[in-house]
Every structure is written in C-alpha cells, then in structure tokens.
Enzyme design. Structure first.
Site, short mmCIF file in Angstrom:
data_model
loop_
_atom_site.label_atom_id
_atom_site.label_comp_id
_atom_site.label_asym_id
_atom_site.label_seq_id
_atom_site.Cartn_x
_atom_site.Cartn_y
_atom_site.Cartn_z
N HIS A 172 -23.79 -19.57 -15.48
CA HIS A 172 -22.74 -19.12 -14.56
C HIS A 172 -21.89 -18.01 -15.16
CE1 HIS A 172 -19.28 -20.15 -11.66
NE2 HIS A 172 -20.30 -19.82 -10.89
N LYS A 174 -20.36 -14.40 -16.50
CA LYS A 174 -20.22 -13.08 -15.90
C LYS A 174 -19.62 -12.13 -16.95
CE LYS A 174 -18.92 -15.97 -12.13
NZ LYS A 174 -20.20 -16.56 -11.93
N ASP A 179 -20.97 0.25 -24.08
CA ASP A 179 -20.94 0.89 -25.39
C ASP A 179 -20.33 0.01 -26.48
OD1 ASP A 179 -22.24 3.14 -24.61
OD2 ASP A 179 -20.51 4.48 -24.68
N HIS A 406 -11.72 -17.47 -5.06
CA HIS A 406 -12.78 -17.50 -6.06
C HIS A 406 -12.22 -17.33 -7.47
CE1 HIS A 406 -16.83 -16.48 -7.81
NE2 HIS A 406 -17.19 -17.36 -6.91
N LYS A 408 -10.62 -18.18 -10.94
CA LYS A 408 -10.64 -19.37 -11.79
C LYS A 408 -9.72 -19.08 -12.97
CE LYS A 408 -15.52 -19.40 -10.55
NZ LYS A 408 -15.21 -18.69 -9.33
N ASP A 413 2.67 -23.05 -19.70
CA ASP A 413 4.05 -22.77 -20.14
C ASP A 413 4.46 -21.32 -19.95
OD1 ASP A 413 4.42 -25.39 -20.79
OD2 ASP A 413 4.15 -25.13 -22.95
#
Length: 510
Positions: A172, A174, A179, A406, A408, A413
């Site tokens: 999952h 991403k 470079d 979507h 996450k 604090d």
C-alpha cells in the site's frame, strides 16, 4: 464435503509451491538508488545548497492541494536528470495516470533511469501498457505480489482462490523520488480522483514533499521492496505483445491535444507554489526530528512482526500528554485500538477523530466494521466527526461536487504529526505494507491541524453524539443543530447492507 475440502487444501498447497518456484526464477536482478551528487543535475544544484545551510536537518513541505500534488510530480519528473523511482498501490490508466506516465517516458528519453513498482491487485488488465513502457532501455517495471495468471478473469479467479492468503497481502506504499534529492510521500495514489480530475467524486488527501535525510530513507525503502522476492519484472508476467514505443508515445501525447488535459497543463505552467519548491525557493519547514518509516516488504508474506509500522505509530501516539487528533478515511480501531483511545481520554487527553460518513465512504464493508465502535467511543468521551459526501464544486478542476476523505494523518500535542498511507484499521496493521513521514515541528503540525479543522468544520462534517442510548448525527449548519437518527444522506438499502455486514466475521480483513 470433507474430500472436497482436502482436495482444495492440497490444490492450494501445490499452487503455492508452484508459484514460489516460478517467482524464484522470475525475480529480476538487484539494483539500488543512484546516489545524489554535489552538482550533477538541476535538482542537485538547487537542493544541495539548502541542505548545506541546514546540516543534519530535513526540509518538509505539506502538499494538501490535489492539483498541486499532480504538479509536484510532473514538475519533479521534468527536472529529473538522473533517476526517478516511483512506488504505488494504484496507478490508473486515466487522464492523470497517462499524463504522468508520459512524464516518465519523456524523462527516460532524456537518459533518466526510471524504476516503476506497482502493486498488482489493481494493475491486472494494464499489462500491455506497463510492458510497453518496460521496452524502453531506461525504464524497468515490476509488479508486487503479482498473480501468475494474466490471461483472463476465470484463471485469475482460480489463482486468487488457491492463493487467497498470500494474495490478500498488498503493498500500500506511495512514494515518488526524483534524482535522490526530492521525495513525495503520503496518501495519494495515481489517478483522477487523487488530483481533482474526477467528474463525480474526488479525494481529500495529503502528501509531504521532503528533502534531506528522509529522501535517503525513502530510497532505501524503495530498494528494499524493489529487490524483495515479491517484486517481479512485468516482462516475466505479461505475455501479450507490447505496443511499440513510438506508438505508445503518440498515444500518450494525444492527451495533450484534448480539452480535458488543458486544466492540468495550465496548472503545471502556473503553479508558483510547486515551481518554487522545484527551484529550491519554497519556504520549507526544517527540523532535526523527521523520518520516513515503512513496514518491511517481508510483512507482505507474513514474516514476523519486527519493524512493523504500527509499532512506530503506537510509540508516537503514546507520547501524547494533551491531545491526539486523527484523520483516517477507513477507521476500524479493533478492541485494542478502542481500549487505547479510551485510556487516553481517561488520562485527560483530548481525542478527536475524523472519518468518512457512510455517504462519503467508498467501502461499505469498512464502514460496517467502524460502526460498531461509534457508541462506546462516544460514551467514553472521544469526539467523532464524519465527513459529508458533498463539497463545494469549485474544489475540483472539473466541477465535481463529491468529496471523500482519503487523508491519513494524526497530530500529537499540537507539535508532532504523521502523514502517510496508514489507515487505522486491521488491514493496515497486519496485512498491507504501509509508509509515511513522522516529524516534530509545531508549525507544520499546525498545518496538518488546519486540514483537520477545515474538513471537520460544521459546513463539511457531522458531529456525533449518543442520545437515549442511540447514536445521532448533528447537522450543525443550522442553529440549533438538526438531529438525524440514521446515517445522513443514505438510502435504506445502504444502511441494510451495512447492518448485515456487521454480523459477518470479516473485521480482520477490513
């Protein structure tokens, strides 16, 4: 019945053995990220001075605008002169997917080494395009945990049945690395709905662009997955004849002539924010406390629990002394997560959670798993809000009015935070491999909190409460708030499906 079960188990065992032998023969040669140089490329020359001015520190930039998220990938690909390493769970062959594939192909034409790693669960059917890209001498394409059968739905279905346990574990992650100098890590896959190009519903999402040590960490994570036994070259899998490269190039270039591509081309040309980032002129948040963390690729094969991402997340979340704020589109805390959140409230910590409503959630099964935890969490003092399904039409380049969460992320604090691919559900905890950026920087943490405040506002989300022993939804766009006794903006059959799913023993798969 018993004989059929025994035969199924035997067939599954033989399928696993056969696939393992196939994978051992098909695995590609190892390779590693190309190291950054002092002044070899344009990105070297723009980012090296920034790192020299902030020794030992990481530069972070929150990318919350969907169109900017497309632009940072496109412009970094155009600036790359040495390497592009991209790793995604989903890469759709839609408008934005084709436009970014074209950027990778053009980079390869300039001599840039391109490595593309895609999880196979959503790549089935895209073999022809991926195999065509892999024809280029500067492009390598690998699929993670792929099915061996590529010929049709029936054959793939049989393999999924026989290899159900292993195929249920997915990559999952991403990541986009240019470079070895700039990396983009977060929650977005590649597809129209992640970049405000879908005409129905677009995702509210977030990435973090990073420079400095986190780029090396992201590259090391990519290499670990690229060289793992789960990553197989597309050439070893796809047997269809590939489209010749000149034809593929013409096909990808045809999008540039269409009206649908114009908003993206104009945004890339006009995006001063992203252009300043690529040119090394953007105002970055610098900190000594930032790192990109990931599950190891071995998690996808159920090997041990050493180094799993959930342990790092639990450690950071457990440091909260005043507040813990979470954004999670798919939220199924499980009994252990529920207990941790309740105990946090009992210690005097303010716990606030934003997730999707049933109307904005694209996975009903996940919502059924979440629904059973609403009442006990609310009664314990956890503040729950659910995103409304419709947002302002001007939020999309193509006028879409639908919105689905979507992002996450969480904030601890008001000074440290995490942004990544990790959903707070059993699938992210135990089945999928996940990654993200965790950091301590009060100003950047406030930017993440600003996302929460925007999404959780009375104009975009429902407040939840328990009244007379039942969960109610508060539409605070009116004064006093309108009280709703069932899932807002849903039909009876949606609620019925969720009610049925709540009785099924599927929580571990959500």
């Amino acid at each position: 019945m018993l004989i059929a079960l025994v035969l199924l188990v035997l067939a599954a065992f033989l399928a696993l053995v056969a696939y393992g032998r196939f994978a051992e023969r098909a695995v590609g040669p190892p390779s590693s990220a190309l190291p950054a140089q002092p002044a070899q490329t344009r990105l070297d020359r723009t980012i090296e001075p920034l790192q020299a001015a902030h020794p030992g520190q990481s530069g972070l930039f929150l990318v919350s605008d969907n169109a900017d998220a497309f632009a940072v990938r496109a412009l970094s690909a155009r600036a790359a002169e040495r390497s592009l390493d991209v790793q995604y769970y989903i890469w759709h062959a839609d408008l934005t997917g084709r436009l970014l594939a074209r950027e990778l192909l053009e980079a390869a034409e300039r001599g840039v080494r391109v490595r593309i790693l895609i999880d196979d669960i959503n790549a089935h059917g895209a073999d022809l395009g991926l195999r065509s890209l892999a024809q280029h001498p500067n492009i390598e394409v690998r699929l993670f945990n792929p099915s061996r059968n590529r010929g049709g739905t029936l054959g793939r279905g049989v393999e999924m049945l026989l290899r159900a346990v292993s195929l249920n574990r997915r990559m999952h992650n991403k990541a986009w690395i240019a470079d070895g100098r700039l990396a983009v890590v977060g929650g977005r896959n590649v597809g129209n709905e992640y970049f405000d190009a879908d005409q129905q519903t677009n995702f509210l999402d977030a990435d973090v662009a990073v420079v400095g040590p986190p780029v090396e960490q992201t590259a090391a994570i990519f290499d670990a997955f690229w060289n793992s036994r789960g990553a197989l070259p597309v050439e070893a899998l796809a047997k269809d004849d590939a489209v010749p490269l000149p034809e593929l190039s013409r096909w990808l270039a045809a999008d540039l002539e269409g009206q649908s591509a114009r908003p993206y081309l104009e945004h890339v040309a006009q995006s001063a924010t992203v252009r300043r980032l690529i040119d090394g002129q953007a105002r970055l948040h610098w900190t000594e406390e930032a790192e990109v963390i990931s599950d190891p690729p071995e998690k996808a094969f159920g090997d041990g629990e050493d180094g799993w991402l959930v342990a790092h997340i639990a450690e950071q979340a457990g440091q909260a002394t005043r507040a813990f704020t979470m954004i999670s589109p798919y939220f199924v805390p499980g009994s252990q997560g529920e207990r941790a959140l309740v105990q946090a409230v009992q210690r005097g910590i303010r716990v606030e959670i934003l997730t999707n409503s049933l109307a904005s959630n694209d996975v009903m099964a996940v919502h059924s798993g979440y629904a059973r935890y609403r009442k006990p969490l609310l009664e314990a003092g956890v503040a729950l809000r659910e995103l409304m399904p419709f947002g302002p039409s001007e939020s999309s380049l193509f006028g879409s009015s639908g919105a689905s969460l979507h992002t996450k992320a969480y904030v601890v604090d008001d000074d440290s935070a995490f942004v990544g691919s990790f959903n707070f559900d059993p699938r992210s905890v135990r089945l999928n491999t996940e990654m993200g950026v965790r950091f301590r920087h009060p100003e950047l943490a406030r930017e993440v909190m600003a996302l929460y405040a925007a999404y959780a506002s009375a104009q975009k989300s429902y407040g939840l409460a328990v009244e007379d022993g039942r969960v109610v939804w508060l539409d605070e766009r009116t004064d006093p708030p309108r009280r709703l006794r069932h899932e807002p903006e849903t039909r009876w059959w949606q609620r019925a499906i969720v009610a049925v799913l709540r009785w099924l023993p599927i929580e571990s798969q959500l």
